[in-house]
Design a protein around this motif. Structure first.
Motif, PDB file in Angstrom:
ATOM      1  N   THR A  79       0.836  -1.197   0.000  1.00  0.00           N
ATOM      2  CA  THR A  79       0.000   0.000   0.000  1.00  0.00           C
ATOM      3  C   THR A  79       0.868   1.244   0.000  1.00  0.00           C
ATOM      4  N   GLN A  80       1.902   1.255   0.825  1.00  0.00           N
ATOM      5  CA  GLN A  80       2.797   2.414   0.844  1.00  0.00           C
ATOM      6  C   GLN A  80       3.464   2.601  -0.515  1.00  0.00           C
ATOM      7  N   SER A  81       3.896   1.506  -1.140  1.00  0.00           N
ATOM      8  CA  SER A  81       4.565   1.596  -2.440  1.00  0.00           C
ATOM      9  C   SER A  81       3.636   2.109  -3.527  1.00  0.00           C
ATOM     10  N   SER A  82       2.385   1.690  -3.477  1.00  0.00           N
ATOM     11  CA  SER A  82       1.460   2.065  -4.550  1.00  0.00           C
ATOM     12  C   SER A  82       0.772   3.401  -4.307  1.00  0.00           C
ATOM     13  N   GLU A  83       0.716   3.870  -3.060  1.00  0.00           N
ATOM     14  CA  GLU A  83      -0.042   5.084  -2.766  1.00  0.00           C
ATOM     15  C   GLU A  83       0.783   6.258  -2.247  1.00  0.00           C
ATOM     16  N   ILE A  84       2.021   6.016  -1.874  1.00  0.00           N
ATOM     17  CA  ILE A  84       2.871   7.098  -1.362  1.00  0.00           C
ATOM     18  C   ILE A  84       4.091   7.212  -2.263  1.00  0.00           C
ATOM     19  N   GLY A  85       4.137   8.256  -3.062  1.00  0.00           N
ATOM     20  CA  GLY A  85       5.267   8.461  -3.963  1.00  0.00           C
ATOM     21  C   GLY A  85       6.386   9.204  -3.268  1.00  0.00           C
ATOM     22  N   TYR A  86       7.594   8.988  -3.747  1.00  0.00           N
ATOM     23  CA  TYR A  86       8.748   9.663  -3.172  1.00  0.00           C
ATOM     24  C   TYR A  86       9.826   9.753  -4.239  1.00  0.00           C
ATOM     25  N   VAL A  87      10.265  10.944  -4.531  1.00  0.00           N
ATOM     26  CA  VAL A  87      11.354  11.156  -5.478  1.00  0.00           C
ATOM     27  C   VAL A  87      12.520  11.734  -4.696  1.00  0.00           C
ATOM     28  N   LEU A  88      13.650  11.079  -4.784  1.00  0.00           N
ATOM     29  CA  LEU A  88      14.829  11.550  -4.052  1.00  0.00           C
ATOM     30  C   LEU A  88      15.341  12.861  -4.639  1.00  0.00           C
ATOM     31  N   GLN A  89      16.277  13.464  -3.953  1.00  0.00           N
ATOM     32  CA  GLN A  89      16.803  14.764  -4.336  1.00  0.00           C
ATOM     33  C   GLN A  89      17.440  14.738  -5.723  1.00  0.00           C
ATOM     34  N   SER A  90      18.043  13.614  -6.080  1.00  0.00           N
ATOM     35  CA  SER A  90      18.687  13.493  -7.388  1.00  0.00           C
ATOM     36  C   SER A  90      18.019  12.350  -8.164  1.00  0.00           C
ATOM     37  N   SER A 110       7.559  -4.408  -9.574  1.00  0.00           N
ATOM     38  CA  SER A 110       7.840  -4.431  -8.137  1.00  0.00           C
ATOM     39  C   SER A 110       6.577  -4.618  -7.312  1.00  0.00           C
ATOM     40  N   LEU A 111       5.446  -4.184  -7.849  1.00  0.00           N
ATOM     41  CA  LEU A 111       4.171  -4.343  -7.156  1.00  0.00           C
ATOM     42  C   LEU A 111       3.517  -5.686  -7.459  1.00  0.00           C
ATOM     43  N   GLY A 112       4.155  -6.495  -8.327  1.00  0.00           N
ATOM     44  CA  GLY A 112       3.675  -7.838  -8.579  1.00  0.00           C
ATOM     45  C   GLY A 112       2.594  -7.979  -9.635  1.00  0.00           C
ATOM     46  N   TYR A 113       2.446  -6.967 -10.495  1.00  0.00           N
ATOM     47  CA  TYR A 113       1.449  -7.079 -11.562  1.00  0.00           C
ATOM     48  C   TYR A 113       1.880  -8.118 -12.590  1.00  0.00           C
ATOM     49  N   ASP A 114       0.914  -8.766 -13.230  1.00  0.00           N
ATOM     50  CA  ASP A 114       1.223  -9.762 -14.253  1.00  0.00           C
ATOM     51  C   ASP A 114       1.690  -9.056 -15.529  1.00  0.00           C
ATOM     52  N   ASN A 115       2.370  -9.819 -16.410  1.00  0.00           N
ATOM     53  CA  ASN A 115       2.969  -9.252 -17.621  1.00  0.00           C
ATOM     54  C   ASN A 115       1.955  -8.554 -18.522  1.00  0.00           C
ATOM     55  N   GLN A 116       0.779  -9.128 -18.680  1.00  0.00           N
ATOM     56  CA  GLN A 116      -0.237  -8.535 -19.560  1.00  0.00           C
ATOM     57  C   GLN A 116      -0.664  -7.159 -19.031  1.00  0.00           C
ATOM     58  N   THR A 117      -0.880  -7.070 -17.736  1.00  0.00           N
ATOM     59  CA  THR A 117      -1.266  -5.790 -17.132  1.00  0.00           C
ATOM     60  C   THR A 117      -0.140  -4.774 -17.253  1.00  0.00           C
ATOM     61  N   ILE A 118       1.079  -5.214 -17.028  1.00  0.00           N
ATOM     62  CA  ILE A 118       2.232  -4.314 -17.139  1.00  0.00           C
ATOM     63  C   ILE A 118       2.334  -3.770 -18.554  1.00  0.00           C
ATOM     64  N   ARG A 119       2.252  -4.641 -19.551  1.00  0.00           N
ATOM     65  CA  ARG A 119       2.355  -4.201 -20.952  1.00  0.00           C
ATOM     66  C   ARG A 119       1.256  -3.202 -21.300  1.00  0.00           C
ATOM     67  N   LEU A 120       0.038  -3.499 -20.861  1.00  0.00           N
ATOM     68  CA  LEU A 120      -1.079  -2.612 -21.142  1.00  0.00           C
ATOM     69  C   LEU A 120      -0.872  -1.242 -20.489  1.00  0.00           C
ATOM     70  N   ARG A 121      -0.506  -1.233 -19.231  1.00  0.00           N
ATOM     71  CA  ARG A 121      -0.340   0.043 -18.525  1.00  0.00           C
ATOM     72  C   ARG A 121       0.833   0.858 -19.050  1.00  0.00           C
ATOM     73  N   VAL A 122       1.935   0.172 -19.376  1.00  0.00           N
ATOM     74  CA  VAL A 122       3.091   0.881 -19.939  1.00  0.00           C
ATOM     75  C   VAL A 122       2.728   1.464 -21.295  1.00  0.00           C
TER      76      VAL A 122
END
Length: 149
Positions: A79-90, A110-122
């Motif tokens: 939940t933290q990974s999918s709902e809380i974004g964080y971009v480092l200084q660099s 990293s969130l464990g989505y299947d390949n078909q979902t990943i391809r579609l979303r990308v």
């Protein structure tokens, strides 16, 4: 209800003579835009690291950190990974793959989505931003400004 809330958050690094954060009370509502500014070494980065448990520095902490009304420590990593974004200084130091398409897919993998979902979303993301022609390029070929990609 606030998305984030800090109640009397106090934090000290190990063996530090003074607190890095002292009695921070902060409430962030949905849609708010917050600017955090201050002098070097005043605790801005330390505070930001307290927004995610995996980034929280080692040390002594008191007070509460809440995410959607729940203690942050009780919010699972997914939940933290999918709902809380964080971009480092660099941001350049956050590149983890060699190709643009794989960099776009990395978070979903990293969130464990299947390949078909990943391809579609990308594909949807690339189409939305008009970057589908960059897919096979190396991330090192991307420009911070002057080049064509």
């Amino acid at each position: 209800m606030a998305i984030f809330g800090f109640k009397n958050l106090t934090f000290s690094y190990p063996e530090a003579e003074k607190h890095a954060l002292q009695e921070i009370n902060l409430s962030i509502e949905q849609g708010e835009f917050i600017v955090l500014c201050g002098a070097s070494w005043c605790g801005k980065s330390t505070l930001l690291c307290h927004f995610k448990t995996v980034l929280t520095p080692h040390g002594d902490q008191e007070g509460e950190r809440l995410f959607n009304g729940v203690p942050l420590i009780a919010v699972d990593d997914r939940t933290q990974s999918s709902e809380i974004g964080y971009v480092l200084q660099s941001p350049d130091n956050q590149i983890v793959t060699d190709k643009v398409w794989h960099e776009l897919a990395f978070g979903l993998e990293s969130l464990g989505y299947d390949n078909q979902t990943i391809r579609l979303r990308v594909a949807e993301m690339a189409s939305y931003f008009g970057i589908q022609d960059w897919f096979m390029h190396n991330v090192t070929e991307l420009s911070g400004g002057g080049n064509s990609y």
